[in-house]
Design a protein around this motif. Structure first.
Motif, PDB file in Angstrom:
ATOM      1  N   LEU A   1     -34.768  27.702  35.101  1.00  0.00           N
ATOM      2  CA  LEU A   1     -33.913  28.125  33.998  1.00  0.00           C
ATOM      3  C   LEU A   1     -33.849  29.646  33.986  1.00  0.00           C
ATOM      4  N   VAL A   2     -32.647  30.189  33.788  1.00  0.00           N
ATOM      5  CA  VAL A   2     -32.486  31.633  33.610  1.00  0.00           C
ATOM      6  C   VAL A   2     -31.809  31.853  32.265  1.00  0.00           C
ATOM      7  N   TYR A   3     -32.508  32.521  31.373  1.00  0.00           N
ATOM      8  CA  TYR A   3     -31.978  32.820  30.038  1.00  0.00           C
ATOM      9  C   TYR A   3     -31.525  34.276  30.019  1.00  0.00           C
ATOM     10  N   VAL A   4     -30.219  34.510  29.839  1.00  0.00           N
ATOM     11  CA  VAL A   4     -29.661  35.857  29.813  1.00  0.00           C
ATOM     12  C   VAL A   4     -29.384  36.246  28.363  1.00  0.00           C
ATOM     13  N   ALA A   5     -30.246  37.107  27.812  1.00  0.00           N
ATOM     14  CA  ALA A   5     -30.126  37.492  26.402  1.00  0.00           C
ATOM     15  C   ALA A   5     -29.959  36.249  25.530  1.00  0.00           C
ATOM     16  N   ALA A   6     -30.696  35.200  25.874  1.00  0.00           N
ATOM     17  CA  ALA A   6     -30.432  33.873  25.318  1.00  0.00           C
ATOM     18  C   ALA A   6     -31.544  33.420  24.381  1.00  0.00           C
ATOM     19  N   TYR A   7     -31.193  32.432  23.577  1.00  0.00           N
ATOM     20  CA  TYR A   7     -32.136  31.828  22.641  1.00  0.00           C
ATOM     21  C   TYR A   7     -32.787  30.615  23.304  1.00  0.00           C
ATOM     22  N   ASN A   8     -33.936  30.838  23.898  1.00  0.00           N
ATOM     23  CA  ASN A   8     -34.706  29.718  24.452  1.00  0.00           C
ATOM     24  C   ASN A   8     -35.500  29.099  23.300  1.00  0.00           C
ATOM     25  N   ALA A   9     -34.756  28.392  22.465  1.00  0.00           N
ATOM     26  CA  ALA A   9     -35.287  27.903  21.196  1.00  0.00           C
ATOM     27  C   ALA A   9     -36.379  26.855  21.386  1.00  0.00           C
ATOM     28  N   ASP A  10     -37.241  26.798  20.406  1.00  0.00           N
ATOM     29  CA  ASP A  10     -38.244  25.749  20.322  1.00  0.00           C
ATOM     30  C   ASP A  10     -37.751  24.711  19.320  1.00  0.00           C
TER      31      ASP A  10
ATOM     32  N   PRO B   1     -30.372  40.688  19.166  1.00  0.00           N
ATOM     33  CA  PRO B   1     -31.094  41.965  19.090  1.00  0.00           C
ATOM     34  C   PRO B   1     -32.296  42.004  20.024  1.00  0.00           C
ATOM     35  N   THR B   2     -32.480  43.138  20.668  1.00  0.00           N
ATOM     36  CA  THR B   2     -33.553  43.274  21.643  1.00  0.00           C
ATOM     37  C   THR B   2     -34.907  42.955  21.030  1.00  0.00           C
ATOM     38  N   VAL B   3     -35.093  43.285  19.765  1.00  0.00           N
ATOM     39  CA  VAL B   3     -36.375  42.990  19.112  1.00  0.00           C
ATOM     40  C   VAL B   3     -36.617  41.482  19.066  1.00  0.00           C
ATOM     41  N   VAL B   4     -35.570  40.698  18.911  1.00  0.00           N
ATOM     42  CA  VAL B   4     -35.694  39.240  18.941  1.00  0.00           C
ATOM     43  C   VAL B   4     -35.979  38.772  20.364  1.00  0.00           C
ATOM     44  N   GLN B   5     -35.284  39.345  21.325  1.00  0.00           N
ATOM     45  CA  GLN B   5     -35.493  38.956  22.714  1.00  0.00           C
ATOM     46  C   GLN B   5     -36.930  39.210  23.173  1.00  0.00           C
ATOM     47  N   ARG B   6     -37.532  40.262  22.668  1.00  0.00           N
ATOM     48  CA  ARG B   6     -38.897  40.575  23.099  1.00  0.00           C
ATOM     49  C   ARG B   6     -39.887  39.502  22.652  1.00  0.00           C
ATOM     50  N   GLU B   7     -39.571  38.795  21.617  1.00  0.00           N
ATOM     51  CA  GLU B   7     -40.397  37.658  21.214  1.00  0.00           C
ATOM     52  C   GLU B   7     -40.050  36.421  22.036  1.00  0.00           C
ATOM     53  N   LEU B   8     -38.769  36.173  22.210  1.00  0.00           N
ATOM     54  CA  LEU B   8     -38.337  34.990  22.943  1.00  0.00           C
ATOM     55  C   LEU B   8     -38.782  35.024  24.403  1.00  0.00           C
ATOM     56  N   CYS B   9     -38.776  36.206  25.005  1.00  0.00           N
ATOM     57  CA  CYS B   9     -39.083  36.282  26.432  1.00  0.00           C
ATOM     58  C   CYS B   9     -40.545  35.955  26.731  1.00  0.00           C
ATOM     59  N   LYS B  10     -41.388  35.928  25.715  1.00  0.00           N
ATOM     60  CA  LYS B  10     -42.787  35.556  25.924  1.00  0.00           C
ATOM     61  C   LYS B  10     -42.921  34.101  26.352  1.00  0.00           C
ATOM     62  N   ARG B  11     -41.870  33.320  26.159  1.00  0.00           N
ATOM     63  CA  ARG B  11     -41.884  31.909  26.542  1.00  0.00           C
ATOM     64  C   ARG B  11     -41.533  31.704  28.011  1.00  0.00           C
ATOM     65  N   ALA B  12     -41.081  32.744  28.680  1.00  0.00           N
ATOM     66  CA  ALA B  12     -40.635  32.629  30.061  1.00  0.00           C
ATOM     67  C   ALA B  12     -41.740  33.007  31.029  1.00  0.00           C
ATOM     68  N   GLY B  13     -41.657  32.467  32.227  1.00  0.00           N
ATOM     69  CA  GLY B  13     -42.654  32.784  33.235  1.00  0.00           C
ATOM     70  C   GLY B  13     -42.458  34.155  33.842  1.00  0.00           C
ATOM     71  N   ALA B  14     -41.213  34.639  33.849  1.00  0.00           N
ATOM     72  CA  ALA B  14     -40.900  35.966  34.374  1.00  0.00           C
ATOM     73  C   ALA B  14     -39.876  36.625  33.466  1.00  0.00           C
TER      74      ALA B  14
END
Length: 242
Positions: free
Chosen positions: A97-106, A199-212
């Motif tokens: 999966l590649v999330y581009v500025a995306a909401y990888n929602a739980d 917003p980048t501040v939101v992305q910085r939290e969401l990206c913690k769910r990704a492997g890279a």
């Protein structure tokens, strides 16, 4: 860059957009010999003026596309990350999966729940920046769209992109995924550092769910239009590593 002839890249657009936004990336992937297809989300289409579907219909449309292939890298932009997360869950074809500025929602998380308190003047403010229609569709104010989605792009390119936007189902604001693909499928998050919509501040939290995580520090919300070669290079690297 070496392509994988067996891999198909499936590209999912975000809110208010349509497959057109991926055209520059598709052209770049073609240069690498990488096969790609786009998904046209029902929530951003209409039938007799009403939404053709909601977030769950979007997830089903993505899954129907995945069913046609055996080896897929699934790429989702912005809102598209939510139905992609649901649609890809448990699907045997999806390898990455590649999330581009995306909401990888739980589970339990919805698009409307990511609003930033006290957003600055350039950041998406859902109540003020959205227009609601009686038919269940919502739009983005045209005078705000360039600032939200395409800041930093040439004015003529941003104007052309704004002209392509379309309304979408308001139901997606509150709908949450019934399954979560990123728990079991490897993922990469492409973080955009000058983003006014996710917003980048939101992305910085969401990206913690990704492997890279790959940062495009100078990118607006729409790197597939502003920097398509960079996006294609990222996708190509994922494909090559398969």
């Amino acid at each position: 860059m070496t392509s994988n002839d067996n891999t198909t890249v499936v590209l999912v657009h975000g809110a208010w957009h349509s497959p057109w936004c991926w055209n520059p990336v598709v052209a770049e992937l073609d240069q690498y010999g990488i096969h790609s297809v786009t998904v046209d989300l029902p929530s951003c289409r209409t039938v007799d003026g009403a939404p053709a579907g909601d977030m769950h219909a979007d997830a089903a449309e993505i899954r129907n596309t995945l069913d046609r292939y055996e080896d897929v890298v699934l790429v989702a932009h912005s809102y598209g990350g939510i139905p992609a997360t649901e649609g890809a869950a448990g699907h045997p074809a999806v390898r990455h999966l590649v999330y581009v500025a995306a909401y990888n929602a739980d589970e339990g998380e919805s698009l409307g729940g990511y609003a930033v308190p006290n957003p600055g003047p350039d950041v998406l403010n859902p109540p003020a920046d959205l227009t609601m229609g009686e038919n269940g569709m919502m739009g983005v104010r045209t005078d705000r769209a360039a600032t939200l989605f395409y800041n930093g792009m040439p004015a003529d390119a941003a104007e052309a992109a704004v002209a392509q936007l379309r309304p979408m189902s308001a139901a997606v604001l509150s709908q949450t995924p019934t399954a979560v693909a990123w728990r079991d499928i490897p993922s990469t998050y492409v973080l955009t550092g000058q983003d006014n919509a996710t917003p980048t501040v939101v992305q910085r939290e969401l990206c913690k769910r990704a492997g890279a995580v790959i940062e495009l520090g100078d990118s607006c919300h729409s790197p597939m239009l502003a920097a398509p070669k960079r996006v294609a290079d990222i996708i190509g690297s994922v494909v090559a590593a398969r």
